[in-house]
Write a protein that holds these residues in place. Structure first.
Motif, mmCIF file in Angstrom:
data_model
loop_
_atom_site.group_PDB
_atom_site.id
_atom_site.type_symbol
_atom_site.label_atom_id
_atom_site.label_comp_id
_atom_site.label_asym_id
_atom_site.label_seq_id
_atom_site.Cartn_x
_atom_site.Cartn_y
_atom_site.Cartn_z
ATOM 1 N N ARG A 1 0.839 -1.202 0.000
ATOM 2 C CA ARG A 1 0.000 0.000 0.000
ATOM 3 C C ARG A 1 0.876 1.254 0.000
ATOM 4 N NH1 ARG A 1 -2.757 -0.450 4.526
ATOM 5 N NH2 ARG A 1 -4.375 -1.861 3.770
ATOM 6 N N GLY A 2 2.020 1.139 0.653
ATOM 7 C CA GLY A 2 2.982 2.245 0.661
ATOM 8 C C GLY A 2 3.496 2.596 -0.739
ATOM 9 N N TYR A 3 3.349 1.661 -1.654
ATOM 10 C CA TYR A 3 3.741 1.908 -3.047
ATOM 11 C C TYR A 3 2.504 2.050 -3.952
ATOM 12 C CZ TYR A 3 8.399 0.711 -1.452
ATOM 13 O OH TYR A 3 9.601 0.707 -0.780
ATOM 14 N N ASN A 4 1.389 2.371 -3.331
ATOM 15 C CA ASN A 4 0.123 2.532 -4.064
ATOM 16 C C ASN A 4 -0.301 1.284 -4.836
ATOM 17 O OD1 ASN A 4 -0.556 5.186 -3.285
ATOM 18 N ND2 ASN A 4 0.990 5.996 -4.699
ATOM 19 N N ILE A 5 -0.051 0.144 -4.232
ATOM 20 C CA ILE A 5 -0.530 -1.114 -4.824
ATOM 21 C C ILE A 5 -1.521 -1.743 -3.843
ATOM 22 C CG2 ILE A 5 0.112 -3.453 -5.561
ATOM 23 C CD1 ILE A 5 2.862 -2.290 -6.355
ATOM 24 N N LEU A 6 -2.777 -1.897 -4.294
ATOM 25 C CA LEU A 6 -3.809 -2.442 -3.415
ATOM 26 C C LEU A 6 -3.958 -3.941 -3.640
ATOM 27 C CD1 LEU A 6 -6.560 0.332 -3.676
ATOM 28 C CD2 LEU A 6 -4.723 0.083 -1.997
ATOM 29 N N THR A 7 -3.776 -4.688 -2.562
ATOM 30 C CA THR A 7 -3.884 -6.148 -2.634
ATOM 31 C C THR A 7 -4.735 -6.607 -1.457
ATOM 32 O OG1 THR A 7 -1.940 -6.440 -1.231
ATOM 33 C CG2 THR A 7 -1.563 -6.316 -3.618
ATOM 34 N N ARG A 8 -4.909 -7.902 -1.303
ATOM 35 C CA ARG A 8 -5.646 -8.423 -0.154
ATOM 36 C C ARG A 8 -4.726 -9.330 0.652
ATOM 37 N NH1 ARG A 8 -11.735 -10.878 -0.560
ATOM 38 N NH2 ARG A 8 -12.121 -8.764 -1.291
ATOM 39 N N THR A 9 -4.621 -9.011 1.937
ATOM 40 C CA THR A 9 -3.690 -9.756 2.788
ATOM 41 C C THR A 9 -4.027 -11.245 2.881
ATOM 42 O OG1 THR A 9 -2.830 -10.032 5.042
ATOM 43 C CG2 THR A 9 -5.034 -9.098 4.851
ATOM 44 N N GLY A 10 -3.008 -12.055 2.990
ATOM 45 C CA GLY A 10 -3.164 -13.491 3.160
ATOM 46 C C GLY A 10 -4.001 -13.877 4.361
ATOM 47 N N LYS A 11 -4.069 -12.973 5.373
ATOM 48 C CA LYS A 11 -4.840 -13.286 6.584
ATOM 49 C C LYS A 11 -6.306 -13.597 6.282
ATOM 50 C CE LYS A 11 -1.904 -10.580 9.663
ATOM 51 N NZ LYS A 11 -1.778 -9.305 10.398
ATOM 52 N N HIS A 12 -6.857 -12.901 5.267
ATOM 53 C CA HIS A 12 -8.254 -13.166 4.911
ATOM 54 C C HIS A 12 -8.450 -14.575 4.348
ATOM 55 C CE1 HIS A 12 -9.538 -9.162 5.727
ATOM 56 N NE2 HIS A 12 -8.845 -8.595 4.752
#
Lengths: 345, 345
Positions: A303-314
């Motif tokens: 996110r710090g590099y403006n890349i939105l992903t979904r964490t493995g925790k989900h």
């Protein structure tokens, strides 16, 4: 292929709740059934002979219909629903949001204890990590729902004709038409098909006919492209075209990952694809990206590099993994690759 | 009006899950919203200002979304759901089929005991008996869902602009397009609209865009007919046409009933209809037929004359009542009237 797959619906058409009163699934449009069977036959990814087809408002509704159909109606405790980690992140919330007394989410299939009945969800290729999967619990009193949303040639080699008891598919992952909200189940057992139909009757009194007709049209165009019906010889089928795009995206992603040196990706071996008639390599719809080098919260880091992903925790996994969509629009994907390539510690 | 209400959808259209990311209901098509607001304004049956619109796969899904939104999420016991008898026969099964820990069917609103929170369903005009209804419990801790599926001029005089907190509508009863599977909720409270949207996200990941677009087109044609846009002056609006058909069917039914002398029907008083600009008489979508003269099982009695109805028992009432559809195809309705007229003891 916009023109070939255009549909026209007049105001007087498909007004009734009913589609096919002689069918167990009484709201199933016969033309949709026909095109589903035809496409599976063209691709060779799943058996449709001696299977009941149940249509749903996306495979999400069918997943719930299957839980309803497979749960004992009068059990003292809700039946356990499990899936091996990493599992599709929506399974827990979809299973539990109504606090049903019929079924409850019980997490990782590998940790299921006891000898009570259970329902296991097997997603293959798997969301989020693209792996080919089989049931892991394998004991008496269990039933399995096979979610085969991604079992199409653009994502994975079609190595066998799937013939499980209960298989789910969706047009959103086959052709990308998520907005149509159409999925289908191939169901061996008549009573299960009947109960799934009952669920959909109680949940939404059937499934949009307009969507079924549009989905039928689109699946027909895809089958035609596979069979080169009405296309120039040598023309590329829908799946070959899509496979080429996926391969290109995965090449670019692997390049970017190797440039930064901070991440790793699952490796996939080529296998013989019955549809392509040659060895092909998996190119999953999602990349299961691992942060190497001690980065524990990969979602936050990216996110710090403006890349939105979904964490493995989900997905029941660790925070050093994230899921990245490989199916976004071209310009979004380009931007993702550019940003990922430029990350240096 | 088949041609005026035809829609054309190309293969590349409405592919995404998303419709309007700035809206609480992110899967709501803006064109559908526009036509819903416009039609309510043309008819004058419900307030849409300062209301959130939530679209659903029919109002059946919205009813469940409303239960989800109005139930306390962490209560020890499921909240009681009630409706005054005779109530819509599907309410009990739709409320209870998943054995939810959030809500449970508690029957007739008139018999609700205690001071616990509750949800009351008010269907007006009522299914099955066509009566105009208001909430009956009216105490603290209660919320009300107003099911206004039949609050359209062909069924009842539009006597006021409904402005309840949570109102449900469906195209199936407005124009007869049941197969589209589209309903909408007008919701005052933002948080309730948000939770209803969440339910539909978990239940079906939104609502078919094709159906929303087709529904928008059909509602637009209806509004045009009300406003005589593109129609000859003096042309009859959709609702006036439908009112005339309903009045004719009710006249024929009342004739048949008076001939046999074995039945009775509810009586309705004319009231001033804001839409028609004159006094009109209710002509409900269902006839709530009572067997007189000691016939206790009216459904069974009528089955003996090849007339299929639904017993009052399903509606929480007695077996000497049955519900008869007034909306079947012309030839079916003709046959019903003929068979009913010929019954003699």
């Amino acid at each position: 292929m916009g023109d070939r797959s255009t549909i026209v619906i007049s105001g007087w058409q498909s007004m009734s709740y009913l589609s096919d009163v002689g069918n167990i699934c009484w709201f199933l449009e016969p033309e949709f059934t026909k095109q589903v069977r035809r496409l599976h036959q063209s691709v060779g990814n799943a058996v449709t002979e001696d299977r009941h087809i149940v249509v749903g408002t996306g495979s999400t509704q069918l997943f719930q219909a299957a839980l309803y159909a497979l749960s004992p109606p009068d059990a003292f405790e809700p039946i356990s629903v499990v899936s091996a980690i990493p599992y599709y992140s929506s399974y827990p919330s979809i299973t539990d949001y109504l606090k049903s007394g019929l079924y409850k989410w019980a997490g990782d299939a590998y940790t299921l204890k006891g000898d009570e009945p259970y329902i296991e969800l097997v997603t293959s290729p798997n969301n989020p990590d693209g792996s080919i999967r089989q049931a892991v619990v394998n004991r008496d009193g269990g039933t399995v729902i096979h979610d085969l949303a991604y079992y199409w040639p653009q994502y994975t080699p079609i190595t066998c004709l799937a013939d499980h008891d209960l298989m789910l598919f969706t047009i959103s992952k086959c052709t990308g038409h998520a907005g149509i909200r159409i999925g289908w189940a191939l169901v061996k057992d008549k009573e299960v098909a009947r109960k799934m139909t009952k669920f959909i009757e109680l949940n939404t009194i059937g499934v949009s006919k307009d969507s079924q007709l549009r989905a039928a049209k689109i699946l027909q165009v895809v089958s035609h492209s596979c069979e080169q019906l009405g296309y120039p010889e040598d023309s590329e089928s829908f799946f070959k075209y899509a496979s080429r795009l996926m391969a290109d995206r995965w090449d670019r992603l692997r390049d970017a990952v190797s440039q930064s040196g901070l991440f790793s990706l699952p490796e996939f071996m080529p296998e013989s694809c019955n549809y392509a008639g040659e060895m092909t390599t998996p190119h999953p719809a999602f990349a299961w990206l691992k942060c190497e080098g001690g980065i524990e919260d990969c979602e936050n880091f990216l996110r710090g590099y403006n890349i939105l992903t979904r964490t493995g925790k989900h997905f029941g996994a660790q925070g050093n993994y994230v899921r990245v969509s490989m199916l976004d629009r071209e310009e979004t994907f380009d931007m993702f690759i550019e940003r990922l390539s430029n990350i240096r510690l």
